[in-house]
Structure formats: structure tokens, C-alpha cells
Design a protein around this motif. Structure first.
Motif, PDB file in Angstrom:
ATOM      1  N   HIS A 127      -5.812   3.189   1.959  1.00  0.00           N
ATOM      2  CA  HIS A 127      -5.723   4.243   0.956  1.00  0.00           C
ATOM      3  C   HIS A 127      -4.937   3.802  -0.281  1.00  0.00           C
ATOM      4  O   HIS A 127      -5.373   3.989  -1.425  1.00  0.00           O
ATOM      5  CB  HIS A 127      -5.073   5.473   1.586  1.00  0.00           C
ATOM      6  CG  HIS A 127      -4.895   6.636   0.670  1.00  0.00           C
ATOM      7  ND1 HIS A 127      -5.922   7.190  -0.066  1.00  0.00           N
ATOM      8  CD2 HIS A 127      -3.791   7.371   0.367  1.00  0.00           C
ATOM      9  CE1 HIS A 127      -5.471   8.209  -0.774  1.00  0.00           C
ATOM     10  NE2 HIS A 127      -4.172   8.327  -0.534  1.00  0.00           N
ATOM     11  N   GLY A 128      -3.782   3.180  -0.068  1.00  0.00           N
ATOM     12  CA  GLY A 128      -2.970   2.742  -1.194  1.00  0.00           C
ATOM     13  C   GLY A 128      -3.684   1.719  -2.055  1.00  0.00           C
ATOM     14  O   GLY A 128      -3.578   1.756  -3.296  1.00  0.00           O
ATOM     15  N   ALA A 129      -4.409   0.815  -1.429  1.00  0.00           N
ATOM     16  CA  ALA A 129      -5.157  -0.197  -2.178  1.00  0.00           C
ATOM     17  C   ALA A 129      -6.248   0.458  -3.022  1.00  0.00           C
ATOM     18  O   ALA A 129      -6.482   0.071  -4.177  1.00  0.00           O
ATOM     19  CB  ALA A 129      -5.757  -1.213  -1.217  1.00  0.00           C
ATOM     20  N   GLY A 133       0.536  -7.577  -4.988  1.00  0.00           N
ATOM     21  CA  GLY A 133      -0.622  -7.958  -4.185  1.00  0.00           C
ATOM     22  C   GLY A 133      -1.661  -6.887  -4.000  1.00  0.00           C
ATOM     23  O   GLY A 133      -2.487  -6.960  -3.081  1.00  0.00           O
ATOM     24  N   MET A 134      -1.671  -5.898  -4.890  1.00  0.00           N
ATOM     25  CA  MET A 134      -2.650  -4.828  -4.805  1.00  0.00           C
ATOM     26  C   MET A 134      -3.859  -5.112  -5.706  1.00  0.00           C
ATOM     27  O   MET A 134      -3.728  -5.757  -6.750  1.00  0.00           O
ATOM     28  CB  MET A 134      -2.017  -3.496  -5.217  1.00  0.00           C
ATOM     29  CG  MET A 134      -1.086  -2.887  -4.183  1.00  0.00           C
ATOM     30  SD  MET A 134      -1.934  -2.165  -2.735  1.00  0.00           S
ATOM     31  CE  MET A 134      -1.880  -3.534  -1.583  1.00  0.00           C
ATOM     32  N   PRO A 135      -5.031  -4.631  -5.317  1.00  0.00           N
ATOM     33  CA  PRO A 135      -6.227  -4.828  -6.155  1.00  0.00           C
ATOM     34  C   PRO A 135      -6.155  -3.978  -7.417  1.00  0.00           C
ATOM     35  O   PRO A 135      -5.520  -2.924  -7.430  1.00  0.00           O
ATOM     36  CB  PRO A 135      -7.367  -4.352  -5.248  1.00  0.00           C
ATOM     37  CG  PRO A 135      -6.723  -3.338  -4.348  1.00  0.00           C
ATOM     38  CD  PRO A 135      -5.320  -3.846  -4.110  1.00  0.00           C
ATOM     39  N   CYS A 144       0.844  -1.210   0.000  1.00  0.00           N
ATOM     40  CA  CYS A 144       0.000   0.000   0.000  1.00  0.00           C
ATOM     41  C   CYS A 144       0.872   1.252   0.000  1.00  0.00           C
ATOM     42  O   CYS A 144       0.571   2.239  -0.671  1.00  0.00           O
ATOM     43  CB  CYS A 144      -0.918  -0.003   1.218  1.00  0.00           C
ATOM     44  SG  CYS A 144      -2.286  -1.178   1.133  1.00  0.00           S
ATOM     45  N   GLY A 145       1.960   1.198   0.765  1.00  0.00           N
ATOM     46  CA  GLY A 145       2.879   2.323   0.811  1.00  0.00           C
ATOM     47  C   GLY A 145       3.545   2.579  -0.526  1.00  0.00           C
ATOM     48  O   GLY A 145       3.702   3.731  -0.942  1.00  0.00           O
ATOM     49  N   LYS A 188      -0.219  -4.402 -14.105  1.00  0.00           N
ATOM     50  CA  LYS A 188       0.445  -5.667 -13.784  1.00  0.00           C
ATOM     51  C   LYS A 188       1.378  -5.504 -12.584  1.00  0.00           C
ATOM     52  O   LYS A 188       1.520  -6.421 -11.770  1.00  0.00           O
ATOM     53  CB  LYS A 188       1.216  -6.171 -15.001  1.00  0.00           C
ATOM     54  CG  LYS A 188       0.317  -6.673 -16.127  1.00  0.00           C
ATOM     55  CD  LYS A 188       1.123  -7.070 -17.358  1.00  0.00           C
ATOM     56  CE  LYS A 188       0.193  -7.517 -18.486  1.00  0.00           C
ATOM     57  NZ  LYS A 188       0.947  -7.825 -19.730  1.00  0.00           N
ATOM     58  N   PHE A 189       2.010  -4.338 -12.495  1.00  0.00           N
ATOM     59  CA  PHE A 189       2.869  -4.082 -11.335  1.00  0.00           C
ATOM     60  C   PHE A 189       2.048  -4.110 -10.056  1.00  0.00           C
ATOM     61  O   PHE A 189       2.454  -4.731  -9.062  1.00  0.00           O
ATOM     62  CB  PHE A 189       3.582  -2.740 -11.474  1.00  0.00           C
ATOM     63  CG  PHE A 189       4.365  -2.351 -10.252  1.00  0.00           C
ATOM     64  CD1 PHE A 189       5.596  -2.920 -10.000  1.00  0.00           C
ATOM     65  CD2 PHE A 189       3.852  -1.442  -9.335  1.00  0.00           C
ATOM     66  CE1 PHE A 189       6.321  -2.589  -8.847  1.00  0.00           C
ATOM     67  CE2 PHE A 189       4.565  -1.109  -8.195  1.00  0.00           C
ATOM     68  CZ  PHE A 189       5.803  -1.681  -7.952  1.00  0.00           C
TER      69      PHE A 189
END
Length: 393
Positions: A284-286, A343-345, A192-193, A337-338
Motif C-alpha cells: 500500500h505504501g509503495a 527506496g520507494m517507487p 512503506c510505513g 526525491k524523498f
């Protein structure tokens, strides 16, 4: 290049063990009493809170404590902090934590210094702080960049509103950045960061402005560096070099440097604030990861050349001059893709957002159809709704 004012009054103490300076740094402000503001149990269990209190005790500095800050910091705790400061005569605030703790501390400092004004009016931009209480931070999470920014974002849980405001009074007087304090951050919050740090600069990169090649070069370096450092942090959480570069990127990405000469509004942040305001458990990052690619696909034709520069300088793509849009779309796909690789949505559905919420999100973001978000393509209510719909698919 547009006119700008660049201000970075925060003094940064960077490196291993720097938190042990905190007593002497706070003493320079001759406080009568300090509020130590922090989040949950990690500050206690890690021993950091005890080290901080010992440093203050060694300098004979009186203090009170207020924990309990959560992600998307809430107005109710801010009000509690203001009351505590006024009752105890607090004249310095020390934030120990990440962006949520720092934003809560900023709002408390402004509210306690201006008790005649309802602190929520700052977030609603009905009023501006006239003064503040001095404050410092010990950073434990590289993400929000609040340690050097002039912004403050607070959630009103009663109304579901998440609002931010900027003010020179939101600047920390000092920030202590020891990368070792982020070794224990889990993989999801590290990811997320990564997104949040990069997005602070990516969004500035796509704000209107021309002939800012120096600013652009700095921005591109920050974006590429945080993606590399972030990947390295995920491979080895105790990689000091990676954590250090990620932490410094956090500060540079949101202190104004990477947007000098460009118009300023973090558009995707505005979209995301509505999402995590309505769904406060969303990080927030997600939320940013789930939204940015849909925003980019919707707006890029308004300035293809800008996106081509991003594709070439950030993603190292060769430009297809016969079909430039294909190059842009490839760059957006690579960014998506990154996000997935860490592991981000990549859509709102993955975050549990309900389809029936989209219209309300767009109405709130457009302030009931009275506000458009700036950019190469200004976004009115209909545009905002379309982006939310694209991000849901």
C-alpha cells in the motif's frame, strides 16, 4: 473550520514490554474465549505469539488461533474467521500484527456480531454493522494507523475489489504499542510505513477546509516527524527513539486528529486501493508513493495557496511570490526525491502496473463513471484516468 466529531475511545499502552500486560487487559472484558488473529511466521518466530499465549494462560483465558493474514487482507480469511468465532463462541478478538491483521480482525468482529448480514456488504456500504465484538491489538508494524482509526479495508480476491468503510465499531478497545516489536521490520516495509503514515496526514491536509491553523500545525509536525524518524529507522533499525516516534506518528496520523475541521476523503488512497486491488502484491505504501506526486501536479492549481503553505511549513521553502507555481513544483519535486531516497517507487511502471490496466483502474475508481472524488479539484473519471497516466510515465 468545518463542524466535526472527534472520537478516540482506544486506550493506548505505549512502551517497552507493554505487551506483557495483555492477559490482564483482555481479562477486563471477561471473555469466554478469545480469537488470536495474526499474520505469518514472524509472530511465531519472534516469540511474541508464545508470550501472548502465556499471558492469556496465566489469566486462565481460553483462546483459539487464526493466522494467515497477508498484506491487503482478504475477504476469504475474514469469512473463515467469522465461522470460527461463531463455532467456538468467541467474544473477544486480539489482533497481533500490523494494519492488515487489525483490519481483518475488525471485519471478523463486525461479521461475527452481525451474522445475519453478509460481511462484504459493509465494505460495499450496502449495510452498516449494528454491533461488534470487543477487540484489542498488539502492534508490530508502524504504518496503517489501524490501531486507532475507525476504518477497515478488505480485498475481495475473487472480484479484484479493495474497499474500505468507516464505523465507530471499527475502533480497537485498546492498543499495545511497543516500539521494540518493530526492530525486525525490514527496510522496504519500514519505508512503506513512512509513506503510509505521512500520507494519512498529508491527504487530510489537502482536503477542503479553511482557518484550521491549529490542526495544520499538528499535521505539519506529524509529517516532518515521521520523515525524520523514518530516515533514522532506516539508518539504524534498532533505534528505539526513532521507532517510538514513528509508531506514535502512525497512531496520530490516522485517528482523526490531523484532519479536524477539514472535509474528509483520502483521495490518493482511493486511487491506490484500485491499484493494489488489481495487483495485490503491491504494498500500500509503495502504491501511494507512486501516485501522490502525479495527483499533486494535476490538482495544485486549484488551490495554490494551500500548496504554498505546505511548501513553506513542511519543506522550509522560501516562496517565490512572482512565480508561486515554481515554489509548489519544487515542493512536489522534493517529496518525490524523498520517496526515491528511501527506496520507494515514483511511478506505476516501477511497480509492474501495465499500461493497459489504467482505463480499468479509472473506471473502477469512478465506479463506472458514477463517482467523483472530492477535493479542491473534484476528480471525475477523465481526471482520474489522467492522474493514472501521469503516474505511469
Amino acid at each position: 473550520m468545518k463542524n466535526f466529531i472527534y472520537e478516540t475511545p482506544t486506550k493506548v499502552y505505549f512502551g517497552a514490554g507493554e505487551e506483557l500486560r495483555v492477559g490482564k487487559l483482555v481479562k477486563e472484558f471477561s471473555p469466554k474465549k478469545v480469537l488470536i488473529h495474526y499474520g505469518g511466521k514472524s509472530a511465531k518466530e519472534s516469540g511474541l505469539l508464545d508470550r501472548v499465549k502465556k499471558c492469556l494462560n496465566d489469566e486462565k483465558i481460553a483462546f483459539v488461533e487464526l493466522g494467515g493474514v497477508i498484506a491487503n487482507p482478504e475477504l476469504s480469511l475474514v469469512r473463515k474467521g467469522i465461522d470460527l468465532c461463531l463455532r467456538e463462541g468467541v467474544d473477544f478478538i486480539l489482533a497481533v500484527g500490523g494494519g492488515s491483521v487489525m483490519d481483518s480482525s475488525k471485519d471478523i468482529a463486525n461479521g461475527a456480531a452481525n451474522p445475519e448480514i453478509d460481511v462484504w456488504d459493509f465494505s460495499l456500504r450496502k449495510a452498516e454493522p449494528k454491533k461488534t465484538i470487543p477487540k484489542g491489538a498488539i502492534l508490530t508494524l508502524a504504518a496503517a494507523g489501524s490501531e486507532m482509526s475507525n476504518s477497515c479495508v478488505i480485498t475481495n480476491a475473487e472480484t479484484g475489489e479493495k474497499r474500505g468503510y468507516s464505523s465507530s465499531f471499527n475502533r480497537m478497545n485498546f492498543a499495545i504499542e511497543n516500539p521494540e516489536l518493530t526492530f525486525s521490520v525490514n527496510a522496504y516495509q519500514t519505508a512503506c510505513g513512512i509513506v503510509d503514515i505521512a500520507m494519512h496526514t498529508i491527504e487530510r491536509y489537502f482536503c477542503p477546509g479553511e482557518e484550521t491553523y491549529l490542526t495544520d500545525s499538528i499535521a505539519e509536525a506529524v509529517i516532518k516527524s515521521v520523515m525524520k524518524a523514518g530516515k533514522d529507522c532506516l539508518k539504524n533499525p534498532n533505534d528505539y527513539t526513532a521507532r517510538a516516534n514513528m509508531m506514535w506518528a502512525s497512531s496520530l496520523a490516522h485517528n482523526g486528529l490531523t484532519g479536524c475541521g477539514r472535509e474528509f476523503q483520502l483521495v490518493v488512497h482511493q486511487l491506490e486501493h484500485e491499484v493494489s486491488g488489481m495487483y495485490p502484491k503491491i504494498s500500500h505504501g509503495a502504491g501511494l508513493a507512486a501516485l501522490w506526486c502525479s495527483w499533486a501536479r494535476y490538482v495544485y492549481k486549484s488551490n495554490v495557496n494551500r500548496f504554498l503553505q505546505y511548501a513553506k511549513n513542511v519543506w522550509n521553502l522560501d516562496i517565490d511570490f512572482e512565480h508561486p507555481e515554481k515554489t509548489v513544483e519544487c515542493a512536489i519535486d522534493l517529496q518525490e526525491k524523498f520517496y526515491a531516497s528511501i527506496g520507494m517507487p515514483t511511478n506505476l511502471k516501477m511497480l509492474g502496473v501495465k499500461k493497459e490496466s489504467l482505463e480499468k483502474l479509472a473506471l473502477d475508481c469512478s465506479r463506472n463513471k458514477t463517482r467523483s472524488l472530492i477535493g479542491y479539484k473534484p476528480l471525475a473519471y477523465e481526471d482520474i484516468l489522467k492522474i493514472f497516466e501521469l503516474a505511469y510515465e
